[in-house]
Scaffold this motif. Structure first.
Motif, PDB file in Angstrom:
ATOM      1  N   GLU A  86       0.832  -1.191   0.000  1.00 24.52           N
ATOM      2  CA  GLU A  86       0.000   0.000   0.000  1.00 24.52           C
ATOM      3  C   GLU A  86       0.876   1.254   0.000  1.00 24.52           C
ATOM      4  OE1 GLU A  86      -3.699   1.956   2.416  1.00 24.52           O
ATOM      5  OE2 GLU A  86      -2.288   0.708   3.494  1.00 24.52           O
ATOM      6  N   SER A  87       1.944   1.192   0.775  1.00 21.35           N
ATOM      7  CA  SER A  87       2.805   2.352   0.866  1.00 21.35           C
ATOM      8  C   SER A  87       3.433   2.676  -0.487  1.00 21.35           C
ATOM      9  CB  SER A  87       3.901   2.094   1.904  1.00 21.35           C
ATOM     10  OG  SER A  87       4.702   3.228   2.029  1.00 21.35           O
ATOM     11  N   GLU A  88       3.887   1.649  -1.198  1.00 25.04           N
ATOM     12  CA  GLU A  88       4.497   1.896  -2.503  1.00 25.04           C
ATOM     13  C   GLU A  88       3.455   2.430  -3.488  1.00 25.04           C
ATOM     14  OE1 GLU A  88       7.490   1.958  -2.215  1.00 25.04           O
ATOM     15  OE2 GLU A  88       7.516   0.759  -0.394  1.00 25.04           O
ATOM     16  N   LEU A 135      -1.817  15.159  10.102  1.00 25.36           N
ATOM     17  CA  LEU A 135      -1.352  13.957   9.388  1.00 25.36           C
ATOM     18  C   LEU A 135      -2.504  13.005   9.097  1.00 25.36           C
ATOM     19  CD1 LEU A 135       2.129  12.847  10.803  1.00 25.36           C
ATOM     20  CD2 LEU A 135       1.596  14.266   8.837  1.00 25.36           C
ATOM     21  N   GLU A 136      -3.439  12.901  10.040  1.00 22.64           N
ATOM     22  CA  GLU A 136      -4.594  12.015   9.803  1.00 22.64           C
ATOM     23  C   GLU A 136      -5.401  12.502   8.603  1.00 22.64           C
ATOM     24  OE1 GLU A 136      -5.386  10.337  14.356  1.00 22.64           O
ATOM     25  OE2 GLU A 136      -6.674  11.909  13.532  1.00 22.64           O
ATOM     26  N   LYS A 137      -5.538  13.810   8.469  1.00 22.89           N
ATOM     27  CA  LYS A 137      -6.300  14.339   7.325  1.00 22.89           C
ATOM     28  C   LYS A 137      -5.563  14.100   6.012  1.00 22.89           C
ATOM     29  CE  LYS A 137      -8.857  17.853   9.828  1.00 22.89           C
ATOM     30  NZ  LYS A 137      -8.913  19.259  10.223  1.00 22.89           N
ATOM     31  N   ILE A 138      -4.245  14.338   6.018  1.00 18.99           N
ATOM     32  CA  ILE A 138      -3.464  14.083   4.792  1.00 18.99           C
ATOM     33  C   ILE A 138      -3.587  12.617   4.415  1.00 18.99           C
ATOM     34  CG2 ILE A 138      -1.144  14.009   3.804  1.00 18.99           C
ATOM     35  CD1 ILE A 138      -0.420  16.398   5.586  1.00 18.99           C
ATOM     36  N   ARG A 139      -3.408  11.764   5.404  1.00 17.18           N
ATOM     37  CA  ARG A 139      -3.465  10.326   5.145  1.00 17.18           C
ATOM     38  C   ARG A 139      -4.838   9.924   4.632  1.00 17.18           C
ATOM     39  NH1 ARG A 139      -3.579   6.014   3.571  1.00 17.18           N
ATOM     40  NH2 ARG A 139      -2.423   4.163   4.247  1.00 17.18           N
ATOM     41  N   GLY A 140      -5.853  10.529   5.206  1.00 15.80           N
ATOM     42  CA  GLY A 140      -7.215  10.235   4.772  1.00 15.80           C
ATOM     43  C   GLY A 140      -7.439  10.634   3.322  1.00 15.80           C
ATOM     44  N   GLY A 186       5.552  -3.074  22.404  1.00 12.08           N
ATOM     45  CA  GLY A 186       4.550  -3.912  23.060  1.00 12.08           C
ATOM     46  C   GLY A 186       3.118  -3.504  22.766  1.00 12.08           C
ATOM     47  N   CYS A 187       2.891  -2.594  21.840  1.00  7.59           N
ATOM     48  CA  CYS A 187       1.521  -2.101  21.595  1.00  7.59           C
ATOM     49  C   CYS A 187       1.178  -2.214  20.109  1.00  7.59           C
ATOM     50  CB  CYS A 187       1.376  -0.660  22.071  1.00  7.59           C
ATOM     51  SG  CYS A 187      -0.299  -0.009  21.795  1.00  7.59           S
ATOM     52  N   GLU A 188       0.426  -3.237  19.765  1.00  7.19           N
ATOM     53  CA  GLU A 188       0.089  -3.465  18.368  1.00  7.19           C
ATOM     54  C   GLU A 188      -0.804  -2.356  17.815  1.00  7.19           C
ATOM     55  OE1 GLU A 188      -1.572  -7.293  17.632  1.00  7.19           O
ATOM     56  OE2 GLU A 188      -1.867  -6.895  15.484  1.00  7.19           O
ATOM     57  N   GLU A 189      -1.703  -1.841  18.672  1.00  5.01           N
ATOM     58  CA  GLU A 189      -2.618  -0.790  18.236  1.00  5.01           C
ATOM     59  C   GLU A 189      -1.834   0.448  17.767  1.00  5.01           C
ATOM     60  OE1 GLU A 189      -5.556   0.191  21.174  1.00  5.01           O
ATOM     61  OE2 GLU A 189      -6.110   2.053  20.148  1.00  5.01           O
ATOM     62  N   CYS A 190      -0.828   0.828  18.556  1.00  8.21           N
ATOM     63  CA  CYS A 190      -0.021   1.997  18.179  1.00  8.21           C
ATOM     64  C   CYS A 190       0.830   1.712  16.942  1.00  8.21           C
ATOM     65  CB  CYS A 190       0.869   2.438  19.347  1.00  8.21           C
ATOM     66  SG  CYS A 190      -0.033   3.377  20.597  1.00  8.21           S
ATOM     67  N   GLU A 224       1.954   2.823  11.239  1.00 10.46           N
ATOM     68  CA  GLU A 224       2.159   2.425   9.849  1.00 10.46           C
ATOM     69  C   GLU A 224       1.104   3.027   8.927  1.00 10.46           C
ATOM     70  OE1 GLU A 224       4.874   1.281   8.921  1.00 10.46           O
ATOM     71  OE2 GLU A 224       5.569   0.909  10.957  1.00 10.46           O
ATOM     72  N   TRP A 225      -0.097   3.258   9.473  1.00 11.05           N
ATOM     73  CA  TRP A 225      -1.141   3.888   8.663  1.00 11.05           C
ATOM     74  C   TRP A 225      -0.784   5.347   8.381  1.00 11.05           C
ATOM     75  CZ3 TRP A 225      -4.834   7.838   9.462  1.00 11.05           C
ATOM     76  CH2 TRP A 225      -5.814   7.930   8.479  1.00 11.05           C
TER      77      TRP A 225
END
Lengths: 191, 230
Positions: free
Chosen positions: A120-122, A179-184, B35-39, B44-45
């Motif tokens: 996805e990143s690429e 960043l959340e908005k850009i990513r969105g 230790g935090c998968e959620e973070c 990565e998102w």
């Protein structure tokens, strides 16, 4: 290897050639990415001469350390731009008498991420510059400002809080929301 | 990890990706991430949003001379890389240097205090013009290869520089010392090369360690200096 043959290779295939000290492979690599690298350096340091020095230093570093690039850990372009940014920010901080905040371990630029997450990143890397600029332009000014001060200015969140006269938590919140908005925006149609 | 601690770290993910955390804060966040998968998932998102920021900058055409300087340095280094040029060698003081073909003049210099006497005695370099050397880096070997109006400086046995320093080349014409406008750093094997664009009238080529970004005038003693034949 001749330049024409090198031109047919993907970035990830050029890097081992550069690691073997093939100038033609390096020439093709520079021709592909020298423009964006110089543009980024100029955006950060704001002087053409300094941008030249930063770009030259970054590309020579890549020439000398090409063999250390690991394709499993990120794209060549992301790796290269991270090296340019590190050196440009270091130049800015040195010039301003600020302690260097970034080290010169170029390996640290490569992210550690599972292979499945790379696809996805690429794909996102192929977004056009115009789309990215559009996403930035749509951000509220205060969010765009903290992101730009951090990424292009090399300022820490506490330095930014001091400059803007707002609490640290506010700076962190603006960074996150921005960043959340850009990513969105970038994710539309891809997720 | 308490809920509060988790929330605090999650709020720092964007600052972390932007390189805006202090080193201690970044290290603490990295321990939490382990230790935090959620973070980790959220990190990565968010990551592509930062990776694409460089693409947003307005494009500025790099000056053509940048490409020229880079390729000159790269080709010079490739030519001096052992695996790329299996050729005859000159041996100087137990060290070997590879010749570069098709060049008009070659000056070899051993930049070591111990070699000073040899240079003064006129016996070094096997008939080539030899000179020099003062400086704080015993064992450094310098070679200037001039080709018409330009030249290439090759160095070996250099020590690693502090991260805030670079090497800077200087040229002397008469009494005047000028920057050769060349900044560079040693390779991991202690070698380095630099292009001298204009060798016209140059009597000496010198190298000093300078603060990153370079200096207007030398601020330290030369690591090596090479006298050119007049």
């Amino acid at each position: 290897m001749g330049t024409s043959k090198a031109e047919r290779l993907a970035d990830e295939e050029l890097m081992p050639r550069i690691g073997e000290k093939d100038p033609n492979a390096f020439e093709v690599f520079y021709d592909r990415h020298g423009g964006v690298a110089y543009s980024l350096a100029y955006r950060i340091v704001g002087e053409r001469g300094a941008a030249e020095d930063v770009t030259q230093e970054a590309f020579i570093s890549i020439w000398r350390s090409g063999a250390r690039y690991d394709a499993a850990r990120g794209s060549v372009r992301t790796w290269m731009l991270g090296i340019v940014r590190n050196r440009a920010i270091d130049f800015l901080r040195s010039k301003a008498g600020r302690a260097p905040k970034l080290d010169f371990n170029d390996d640290s630029i490569l992210e550690h991420r599972p292979a499945a997450e790379q696809t996805e990143s690429e794909a996102l890397q192929r977004e056009t510059a115009q789309e990215v600029r559009g996403a930035l332009d749509e951000l509220p000014g205060e969010q765009a400002k903290v992101i730009q001060l951090a990424y292009f200015g090399g300022f820490s969140h506490s330095e930014i809080a001091g400059m803007l006269g707002v609490p640290l938590g506010t700076v962190k919140g603006r960074m996150r929301l921005g960043l959340e908005k850009i990513r969105g925006e970038l994710a539309e149609g891809l997720t | 990890m308490s809920e509060n601690g988790h929330d605090r770290h999650r709020d720092e993910l964007a600052a972390y990706l932007l390189g805006a955390l202090e080193p201690g804060e970044a290290a603490e966040l990295e321990r939490h991430l382990a230790g935090c998968e959620e973070c980790r998932t959220e990190l990565e998102w968010l990551r592509p949003a930062v990776q694409l920021l460089p693409e947003s900058v307005e494009r500025v055409e790099p000056p053509p001379q940048l490409r020229g300087r880079l390729m000159e340095q790269v080709r010079a280094e490739a030519a001096s890389t052992p695996e790329s040029r299996p050729a005859r060698r000159w041996s100087i003081g137990g060290r070997s240097l590879r010749p570069v073909a098709g060049l008009a003049a070659i000056v070899l210099v051993v930049a070591a205090v111990a070699a000073y006497a040899i240079g003064n005695g006129g016996s070094g370099g096997g008939g080539n013009s030899t000179t020099v050397v003062s400086g704080h880096s015993p064992g450094v070997v310098a070679q200037v290869v001039s080709d018409g109006d330009s030249g290439t400086l090759h160095l070996a046995n250099l020590h690693r520089l502090p991260p805030d320093e670079v090497l800077q080349a200087w040229v002397q014409r008469g009494e005047r010392v000028e920057s050769a406008k060349t900044l560079f750093v040693p390779n991991q094997d202690g070698t380095a090369s630099a292009t001298i664009d204009d060798m016209d009238g140059v009597s000496t080529v010198m190298v000093t360690a300078e603060p990153r970004g370079g200096s207007v005038q030398p601020t330290s003693k030369p690591i090596a200096s090479v006298s050119m034949p007049q």
